[in-house]
Motif scaffolding. Structure first.
Motif, PDB file in Angstrom:
ATOM      1  N   ARG A 162       0.804  -1.145  -0.042  1.00 42.82           N
ATOM      2  CA  ARG A 162       0.093   0.131  -0.010  1.00 42.82           C
ATOM      3  C   ARG A 162       0.905   1.327  -0.087  1.00 42.82           C
ATOM      4  O   ARG A 162       1.866   1.282   0.778  1.00 42.82           O
ATOM      5  N   ARG A 163       0.613   2.277  -1.075  1.00 47.26           N
ATOM      6  CA  ARG A 163       1.561   3.326  -0.847  1.00 47.26           C
ATOM      7  C   ARG A 163       0.578   4.634  -1.221  1.00 47.26           C
ATOM      8  O   ARG A 163      -0.249   4.546  -2.185  1.00 47.26           O
ATOM      9  N   TRP A 164       0.755   5.797  -0.490  1.00 48.50           N
ATOM     10  CA  TRP A 164      -0.131   6.928  -0.727  1.00 48.50           C
ATOM     11  C   TRP A 164       0.828   7.674  -1.680  1.00 48.50           C
ATOM     12  O   TRP A 164       2.214   7.805  -1.525  1.00 48.50           O
ATOM     13  N   ILE A 165       0.223   8.405  -2.685  1.00 49.38           N
ATOM     14  CA  ILE A 165       0.674   9.341  -3.540  1.00 49.38           C
ATOM     15  C   ILE A 165       0.302  10.621  -3.338  1.00 49.38           C
ATOM     16  O   ILE A 165      -0.823  10.883  -3.366  1.00 49.38           O
ATOM     17  N   ILE A 166       1.108  11.597  -3.215  1.00 50.31           N
ATOM     18  CA  ILE A 166       0.634  12.996  -2.662  1.00 50.31           C
ATOM     19  C   ILE A 166       1.497  14.086  -3.914  1.00 50.31           C
ATOM     20  O   ILE A 166       2.478  13.993  -4.038  1.00 50.31           O
ATOM     21  N   ASP A 167       0.571  15.086  -4.237  1.00 50.70           N
ATOM     22  CA  ASP A 167       0.757  16.218  -5.045  1.00 50.70           C
ATOM     23  C   ASP A 167       0.159  17.503  -4.099  1.00 50.70           C
ATOM     24  O   ASP A 167      -0.897  17.328  -4.150  1.00 50.70           O
ATOM     25  N   PRO A 168       1.129  17.947  -3.351  1.00 46.75           N
ATOM     26  CA  PRO A 168       0.519  18.983  -2.247  1.00 46.75           C
ATOM     27  C   PRO A 168       0.007  20.038  -3.070  1.00 46.75           C
ATOM     28  O   PRO A 168      -1.406  20.479  -2.596  1.00 46.75           O
TER      29      PRO A 168
END
Length: 296
Positions: free
Chosen positions: A108-114
């Motif tokens: 499981r991996r969270w992907i973030i573009d702030p």
């Protein structure tokens, strides 16, 4: 989402309790992403507060990254906030963010573009958003299963989870279901794009111009917004020639759950091709016929 509701959602997410927000007849035998979706809203709430506080600030600090794109102090602050909350609520999950890279490992991996649309943000244009996605590893590789797109300066938020549909609204309990359009001819289609430069570099500018002449309407909305409009049914096709995973993961979930298609220009499903083609589904092969990397 009210602050009290956000805190309660954080507690539920941290302790793994599920409180379904939607009724879905086939949900019982599928992975349950309700808690992840609730946590995503909590993360978006925190990011919205941080980014709006510095939006249009006269003393906003902006730097130029090695790839010559801008990054503001708000980009960094928002990503740090999201990472901090994920560390508390999902310590075993991996994280990939635009500003601080990758950490952790696992399925499981969270992907973030702030801030997707930093150039708009630093110029005071309200078209920017925080993009948050959860990806899970399966037999076919990593795929996005939860996506939240929050654009506080527009007072808009969109979200989706695998098998639960796509929605827009002010909270999980006050939402409208999203559906793509039923436009079936390029001549009737609204086409959204970001800029011409990337298409020229790919040698696709003549095909791009052909598509713009053949379709009903073209507009250069750019960034996250055209994908959300595809999910809403107000735009029918869009494509971008160069993107990163954090630009696409959340948008892909929303488009797919609204009934559309999200692929690379090579036609491969998902946000892994370094570029994107998105549509209401009915026009996808036509879109790839103009701008795709291989015959379809």
């Amino acid at each position: 989402m009210p602050a009290g509701g956000a805190r309660a959602a954080t507690r539920r997410a941290a302790h793994g309790r599920v409180a379904p927000a939607y009724t879905n007849g086939y949900c019982s035998h599928m992975p349950d992403y309700h808690d992840d979706l609730r946590l995503g809203h909590v993360l978006a709430d925190a990011a919205d507060a941080a980014t709006m506080e510095r939006f249009k600030a006269l003393d906003l600090k902006v730097e130029t990254k090695p790839d010559m794109t801008p990054v503001s102090e708000a980009d960094k602050a928002a990503e740090e906030l999201i990472r901090g909350q994920l560390q508390r609520a999902r310590p075993r999950d991996a994280v990939l963010g635009e500003e601080f890279g990758s950490e952790g490992a696992g399925p499981r991996r969270w992907i973030i573009d702030p801030i997707d649309g930093t150039k708009n943000y630093v110029r005071g244009v309200p078209v920017w958003a925080t993009l948050i996605a959860l990806m899970e590893r399966g037999e076919g590789g990593d795929r996005p299963v939860v996506g939240i797109v929050s654009a506080p300066a527009l007072n808009r938020r969109w979200w989706a989870a695998d098998g639960l549909g796509a929605f827009t609204g002010r909270s999980l309990t006050s939402a409208t279901r999203l559906r793509v359009s039923q436009v079936g001819r390029i001549q009737d289609a609204s086409f959204a794009y970001s800029s011409l430069t990337g298409w020229e570099e790919r040698g696709k500018l003549p095909s791009f111009l052909d598509l713009s002449r053949d379709c009903w309407r073209t507009r250069g909305y750019g960034d996250f917004w055209p994908y959300m409009m595809i999910a809403e049914g107000s735009v029918d096709i869009c494509a971008e020639p160069e993107l990163s995973l954090w630009d696409m993961a959340a948008c892909a979930v929303v488009v797919n759950e609204a009934g559309g298609r999200f692929t690379g220009l090579d036609g491969k499903p998902g946000p892994h091709s370094g570029n994107a083609a998105a549509s209401n589904g009915l026009l996808h092969e036509d879109l790839l016929g103009y701008l795709g990397d291989s015959p379809h």
